[in-house]
Design a protein around this motif. Structure first.
Motif, PDB file in Angstrom:
ATOM      1  N   GLY A   1       0.841  -1.196   0.000  1.00 43.14           N
ATOM      2  CA  GLY A   1       0.000   0.000   0.000  1.00 43.14           C
ATOM      3  C   GLY A   1       0.878   1.249   0.000  1.00 43.14           C
ATOM      4  N   THR A   2       0.236   2.392   0.170  1.00 49.49           N
ATOM      5  CA  THR A   2       0.977   3.659   0.122  1.00 49.49           C
ATOM      6  C   THR A   2       1.784   3.888   1.389  1.00 49.49           C
ATOM      7  N   ALA A   3       1.269   3.402   2.510  1.00 49.34           N
ATOM      8  CA  ALA A   3       1.982   3.572   3.783  1.00 49.34           C
ATOM      9  C   ALA A   3       1.609   2.407   4.696  1.00 49.34           C
ATOM     10  N   VAL A   4       2.481   2.156   5.673  1.00 44.06           N
ATOM     11  CA  VAL A   4       2.156   1.081   6.617  1.00 44.06           C
ATOM     12  C   VAL A   4       1.907   1.665   8.001  1.00 44.06           C
TER      13      VAL A   4
ATOM     14  N   PRO B   1      -2.598   1.289  25.306  1.00 44.13           N
ATOM     15  CA  PRO B   1      -1.225   0.998  24.890  1.00 44.13           C
ATOM     16  C   PRO B   1      -0.928  -0.487  24.686  1.00 44.13           C
ATOM     17  N   GLN B   2      -1.766  -1.358  25.282  1.00 44.89           N
ATOM     18  CA  GLN B   2      -1.460  -2.803  25.161  1.00 44.89           C
ATOM     19  C   GLN B   2      -1.827  -3.350  23.775  1.00 44.89           C
ATOM     20  N   ALA B   3      -2.664  -2.631  23.048  1.00 45.81           N
ATOM     21  CA  ALA B   3      -3.099  -3.126  21.727  1.00 45.81           C
ATOM     22  C   ALA B   3      -2.079  -2.731  20.668  1.00 45.81           C
ATOM     23  N   GLN B   4      -1.518  -3.749  20.002  1.00 40.96           N
ATOM     24  CA  GLN B   4      -0.581  -3.459  18.908  1.00 40.96           C
ATOM     25  C   GLN B   4      -1.393  -3.060  17.673  1.00 40.96           C
ATOM     26  N   ILE B   5      -0.777  -2.232  16.844  1.00 39.62           N
ATOM     27  CA  ILE B   5      -1.490  -1.734  15.653  1.00 39.62           C
ATOM     28  C   ILE B   5      -0.774  -2.209  14.395  1.00 39.62           C
ATOM     29  N   PHE B   6      -1.567  -2.670  13.445  1.00 39.77           N
ATOM     30  CA  PHE B   6      -1.016  -3.223  12.202  1.00 39.77           C
ATOM     31  C   PHE B   6      -1.962  -2.820  11.080  1.00 39.77           C
ATOM     32  N   GLY B   7      -1.450  -2.155  10.094  1.00 39.20           N
ATOM     33  CA  GLY B   7      -2.372  -1.740   9.038  1.00 39.20           C
ATOM     34  C   GLY B   7      -1.696  -1.218   7.801  1.00 39.20           C
TER      35      GLY B   7
ATOM     36  N   VAL C   1      -5.935  -2.321  10.624  1.00 39.83           N
ATOM     37  CA  VAL C   1      -6.473  -1.090  10.023  1.00 39.83           C
ATOM     38  C   VAL C   1      -6.298  -1.111   8.503  1.00 39.83           C
ATOM     39  N   PHE C   2      -7.363  -0.815   7.792  1.00 38.53           N
ATOM     40  CA  PHE C   2      -7.265  -0.537   6.352  1.00 38.53           C
ATOM     41  C   PHE C   2      -7.776   0.891   6.173  1.00 38.53           C
ATOM     42  N   ASP C   3      -6.846   1.781   5.939  1.00 38.41           N
ATOM     43  CA  ASP C   3      -7.212   3.192   5.854  1.00 38.41           C
ATOM     44  C   ASP C   3      -6.950   3.692   4.439  1.00 38.41           C
TER      45      ASP C   3
ATOM     46  N   ILE D   1     -11.661  -0.735  10.617  1.00 35.87           N
ATOM     47  CA  ILE D   1     -10.877  -1.147  11.787  1.00 35.87           C
ATOM     48  C   ILE D   1     -11.432  -2.447  12.354  1.00 35.87           C
ATOM     49  N   ALA D   2     -10.551  -3.401  12.511  1.00 34.03           N
ATOM     50  CA  ALA D   2     -10.955  -4.656  13.161  1.00 34.03           C
ATOM     51  C   ALA D   2     -10.113  -4.786  14.425  1.00 34.03           C
ATOM     52  N   ALA D   3     -10.787  -4.795  15.556  1.00 33.19           N
ATOM     53  CA  ALA D   3     -10.077  -4.961  16.826  1.00 33.19           C
ATOM     54  C   ALA D   3     -10.195  -6.424  17.228  1.00 33.19           C
TER      55      ALA D   3
END
Lengths: 396, 498
Positions: free
Chosen positions: A69-72, A357-363, A330-332, A391-393
């Motif tokens: 994608g354009t950015a991660v 803060p405990q939730a890691q983010i990947f998108g 995340v798909f933004d 957003i899928a948590a």
């Protein structure tokens, strides 16, 4: 034992070093658990077959899926150059299946969707299906048929999310890595099942402007007439210019001023980006626009975009219930990325604020998104979206 | 009855017609009102749409401005980083190597190249090509060679050249776009004050990067920075080369001086060895001469006539003079060669000076000279007592020699930085300035009437200097003809270890 996840980000100048750094971080965060599945999101600069084979060589037993994608997006930030790797350790009562289909533009959309669906649910008999994630690199001219065929096969009982390329010559084409090779003109995905808890949220933040209009003649993603006039007149009127100037400003118009299709009972309009202005005055959109649809011109601001991601995050969080999010997928949209400009890190902060803060983010910053509509009447049917943050948590 | 019924029916019908007409009229009125309402709503919607058009156009302008602003801010940050990077090198060859593909990308371009212009040969040379394969770089060089006059004009005019504003591409723009492998380009001159000038070209094919005047300014700033970096590098190189030349010369001179010094030291050593050896050789026969003259004068070998006695006394006195001279020479040689060890002990300078004055008391009294010694509150010196005594004897005997009758001689000790300073002053005839510099040389004697009449070896002050220097002290003289002389020397102070 719940899901284990480790997400690492590599932004070093040397792509091989970046991959190694990302992998090292992901493994460290994963801890002692075995990685059942690996997903890598990268920007185009980092998307090379050898780089993905390098990841595979470090994880020989772990299936790997890659998409560009354009950015991660990672917990640490949003990067316009980099690779993010997620290692997923699934508990014994959770299942997943991967599948892909090629030549998606040559075959009928519906048949392609059905074929992918059949591969994705293979072995899922008597197992609850929870979430489907789809990636496509091809320009799906029959996008809706593809999704319909797919959902016909896998069922409407669980949501589908994902990212894809659509009919926009301005946009770069995403790439897919699957099964030790780069796929071309293909769609792939995975279905997670068993006992996965998650919450979904999707929003764009664009608001309607001007008077409602009706699509009087369209076919697939080509709109010929609006209110009985050549479709381009609408944009010509709004921007006080001719077709040439429209084409010149197409990038800006496409990002900032999509059309919104009114859908009964939906909170937000379904957006369609303008992809091309044709000589006969017809407009090519990213995604199908049904004849007789009521449309409005849409406008977005930085604040409305940020508000949308906050809303999507809150909806996903509500869907998760009392369980905390282990990681956030995340798909933004690239349009939102461009509109937010230097404020884009605020979007990530909104996710951090929502999930802690405990939730890691990947998108990934995507060209077009796949997400279900929210109204009950739509019965979980997935649509292609533009300008949307999905957003899928995923819960503990 | 039938007529009545018919009449009633007619009346009813008439009433119904009237009622219907009224209702119809009312309905028509309502429809008209609704029509007006719809028309007003349509107008409102159209008005709203017109307002929306204004909003959209304004928003579009704002977005474009914002986009340009963002681009400029990002570009300025990139430029700042790049400027910092290229200014870190002071090597002209390295300046272009400091520019990386990522820097160019941050500025909003994909490709960049730079050429230097050789005015004499009238040709360009490639210095940097970012984003080009080998073939591409060769293509660039060919294009630049072909269009060298036009590109040289960019340098001489000091103005940038770009595709900006060229609605229809002219031949040069089309060729440049082809060679630069891009849709848009900016060529900006690199103009250092001295040395080779050149140009920087940046190019992009990105549809996101429609060029504007801001980009031209940004590239001009970058080209200017490169020019300054090159200028700094050249200045540094010139300075460095000059410094290298200077250091080389200093090294050469140092080597020459070292060789000369070694030669002088060799010569001095040879001289010292020679004096030492000759003095030793002289002492033996002198001892014999002195011995025999003393025996003859004592009369042990018989009475000697007065004339012979007179000659013998002269022989005796000259022998003594010669012995002193030989001893002085030997002492100088020993001190110079480091063979004499100074046995340093605490020495009272007042006592030593007075002891020396006591030895000269006859001469002092004979000339009615007023002698004074002041050293109140001064710590003891840390020195070789015998040698310091010799220093005082030499300086005081000189003072007595050159001070006229009823003159004054004063010894004064004062505390000085790190030690003690002793001044021996007289009210004698003084020493001419030109003689003062050579005063401590061996065998040098000031050319004055007193020296002509008084015997001397010219070794006393040379010996004094060696002794003082052997104590790590200094000696100097201040004198004015007719106003007396002051010899000053320093000695280390004794510090009690307790």
């Amino acid at each position: 034992m719940g899901i284990s996840v480790g997400i690492g980000i590599g932004t070093l100048k040397d792509p091989y070093q970046a991959v190694q750094a990302a992998l090292k971080q992901a493994k460290a965060k994963l801890g002692p658990a075995q990685a059942s599945l690996a997903i890598a999101f990268s920007t185009e600069k980092f998307f090379h077959l050898h780089l993905f084979k390098t990841i595979s060589s470090f994880l020989p037993e772990t299936p790997l899926l890659g998409y560009s994608g354009t950015a991660v997006y990672a917990t640490e930030g949003i990067f316009s150059d980099g690779i993010a790797i997620m290692l997923l350790g699934l508990p014994e009562n959770a299942y997943f299946n991967l599948g892909y289909v090629e030549e998606i533009n040559a075959a009928s959309g519906g048949a392609c969707g059905e074929e992918l669906g059949a591969r994705l649910i293979y072995g899922f008999k008597n197992i609850r299906r929870d979430l489907g994630i789809i990636f496509s690199d091809g320009i799906l001219r029959k996008a809706d048929e593809f999704l319909r065929g797919l959902q016909q096969r896998i069922g409407l009982s669980f949501p589908l999310i994902g990212a894809c390329a659509l009919d926009n010559p301005q946009a770069a084409k995403p790439s897919i890595y699957y099964g030790q090779r780069l796929l071309n003109n293909a769609a792939c995905g995975l279905v997670l099942g068993g006992k996965i808890s998650f919450g979904l949220g999707s929003s764009h933040g664009w608001k309607p402007l001007g008077k409602p209009r009706q699509i009087t003649r369209s076919l697939g993603n080509i709109v010929y007439e609006i209110d009985g006039e050549p479709a381009s007149r609408v944009y010509e009127g709004y921007f006080s210019c001719g077709i040439d100037k429209l084409r010149q400003d197409l990038q800006t118009i496409s990002v900032f001023y999509p059309i919104g299709i009114h859908l009964t009972a939906e909170k937000e309009y379904l957006l369609r980006n303008l992809a091309a202005v044709q000589d006969d005055g017809s407009l090519l959109f990213q995604g199908n626009v049904l004849q007789q649809s009521q449309i409005r011109l849409m406008i977005g601001t930085k604040e409305s975009c940020l508000e949308a991601i906050r809303n999507a995050a809150e909806t996903a969080k509500r869907g998760l219930g009392s369980r905390g999010a282990k990681f956030v997928l995340v798909f933004d949209s690239v349009s939102r990325y461009m509109l937010l400009g230097r404020s884009r890190q605020a979007a990530l902060q909104a996710l951090r604020d929502a999930f802690g803060p405990q939730a890691q983010i990947f998108g990934l910053c995507t060209y077009a998104e796949i997400a279900p509509l929210t109204a009950l009447g739509n019965k979980g049917r997935a649509y292609f979206h533009n300008q949307t943050a999905t957003i899928a948590a995923i819960g503990e | 009855m039938r007529v009545d019924i018919l009449m009633l029916a007619a009346a009813g019908g008439f009433l119904a017609v009237i009622i219907l007409s009224v209702v119809l009229a009312l309905k028509m009125e309502r429809i008209k009102e609704l029509g007006n309402l719809v028309s007003r709503l349509k107008d409102s919607l159209n008005e709203m749409d017109e307002q929306a058009k204004l909003i959209v156009r304004t928003d579009m302008e704002l977005n474009k401005t914002q986009e340009q602003l963002d681009k400029k801010v990002v570009g300025l940050y990139a430029l700042q980083r790049l400027s910092r990077s290229i200014s870190t090198t002071l090597d002209e060859q390295q300046t272009f190597k400091m520019i990386e593909a990522s820097n160019i990308e941050e500025l909003g371009f994909e490709k960049a190249c730079a050429f230097f212009w050789d005015e004499g040969a009238r040709e360009f040379s490639l210095q940097m090509a970012i984003g080009y394969e080998e073939d591409g770089a060769q293509g660039l060089a060919s294009f630049v060679a072909q269009e060298k006059e036009r590109l040289a004009q960019v340098i001489s005019s000091q103005n940038a050249l770009s595709c900006l504003g060229a609605k229809i591409k002219d031949r040069f723009t089309a060729e440049a776009s082809r060679a630069l492998q891009a849709d848009s380009f900016i060529i900006s001159p690199i103009l250092p004050k001295d040395g080779k000038k050149g140009f920087l070209a940046v190019a992009t094919s990105s549809r996101n990067a429609l060029l504007n005047e801001g980009d031209e300014e940004l590239v001009a700033i970058l080209a200017n920075q490169i020019g300054q970096a090159l200028e700094n590098a050249r200045l540094f190189e010139n300075t460095w080369r000059a410094q290298q030349g200077l250091e080389k010369k200093v090294d050469e001179r140092t080597r020459e001086l070292k060789t000369a010094l070694e030669e002088v030291e060799q010569l001095s050593k040879r001289k010292t060895d020679f004096i030492s050896s000759v003095s030793h050789e002289l002492r033996t026969p002198l001892t014999s001469i002195k011995g025999y003259s003393s025996i003859l004068l004592a009369g042990t070998l018989g009475e000697i006539p007065p004339a012979v006695r007179e000659r013998l006394e002269k022989i005796n006195s000259h022998s003594d003079e010669l012995t002193r001279m030989v001893n002085d020479l030997l002492d100088i040689a020993r001190i110079e060669s480091g063979k004499v060890v100074m046995h340093k002990v605490p020495v009272s300078l007042k006592e030593t000076a007075e002891k020396a004055a006591d030895l000269l008391s006859m001469q002092i009294k004979a000339k009615n000279i007023e002698f004074s010694c002041a050293a109140a509150g001064i710590a003891e010196a840390f020195a070789d007592r015998g040698q310091i005594e010799r220093v005082f004897i030499n300086l005081l005997s000189n003072a007595v020699k050159f001070t006229p009758a009823k003159g004054k001689i004063a010894v004064r000790a004062t505390a000085a930085a790190g030690g003690i300073q002793v001044d021996v002053s007289d009210t004698g005839c003084g020493i001419p300035e030109e003689a003062q510099a050579r005063l401590f040389e061996e065998f040098y004697r000031v050319d004055n009437p007193i020296n002509e009449g008084v015997k001397g070896t010219g070794l006393g002050l040379a010996l004094v200097k060696r002794i003082i220097e052997a104590h790590e002290g200094k000696i100097w003289v201040k004198s004015k003809p007719g106003s007396g002389t002051t010899f000053s020397f320093t000695l280390p102070r004794f510090s009690n270890p307790a």
